[in-house]
Design an enzyme around this catalytic site. Structure first.
Site, PDB file in Angstrom:
ATOM      1  N   CYS A  10     -35.847 -35.977 -37.895  1.00 16.66           N
ATOM      2  CA  CYS A  10     -35.692 -36.066 -36.434  1.00 16.66           C
ATOM      3  C   CYS A  10     -34.612 -37.096 -36.066  1.00 16.66           C
ATOM      4  CB  CYS A  10     -37.016 -36.441 -35.792  1.00 16.66           C
ATOM      5  SG  CYS A  10     -37.621 -38.064 -36.291  1.00 16.66           S
ATOM      6  N   CYS A  13     -35.399 -40.567 -37.233  1.00 16.01           N
ATOM      7  CA  CYS A  13     -35.179 -40.708 -38.676  1.00 16.01           C
ATOM      8  C   CYS A  13     -33.701 -40.992 -38.958  1.00 16.01           C
ATOM      9  CB  CYS A  13     -35.622 -39.458 -39.412  1.00 16.01           C
ATOM     10  SG  CYS A  13     -37.375 -39.081 -39.239  1.00 16.01           S
TER      11      CYS A  13
END
Length: 78
Positions: A10, A13
């Site tokens: 994501c 991340c």
């Protein structure tokens, strides 16, 4: 030093990966950064909320994206 960023890939991340690289560069540390998206491997670290940060096989952070300064302090001396 081996650093793993745990998460599904994501935006948070990716931000954690970028900030971790910046923190390591500020410290002059040469580290391998591995992005881990395998749910089984993530669960193996006991992480309940992503993203997570693992340093030398120890979970040191989970569920948030700290600033570069906070990461620098976290990684200093490891």
């Amino acid at each position: 030093m081996i650093v793993k960023v745990l998460g599904p890939g994501c935006r948070n991340c990716h931000t954690l990966v970028t900030r971790t690289r910046e923190a390591l560069a500020a410290l002059g540390e040469d580290a391998e950064i591995i992005e881990v998206s395998d749910i089984g491997e993530i669960a193996g670290y006991g992480l309940m909320k992503t993203p997570g940060l693992v340093v030398d096989d120890e979970l040191v952070l989970g569920g948030k994206v700290p600033t570069v300064r906070q990461l620098t302090e976290l990684l200093r001396g490891r």
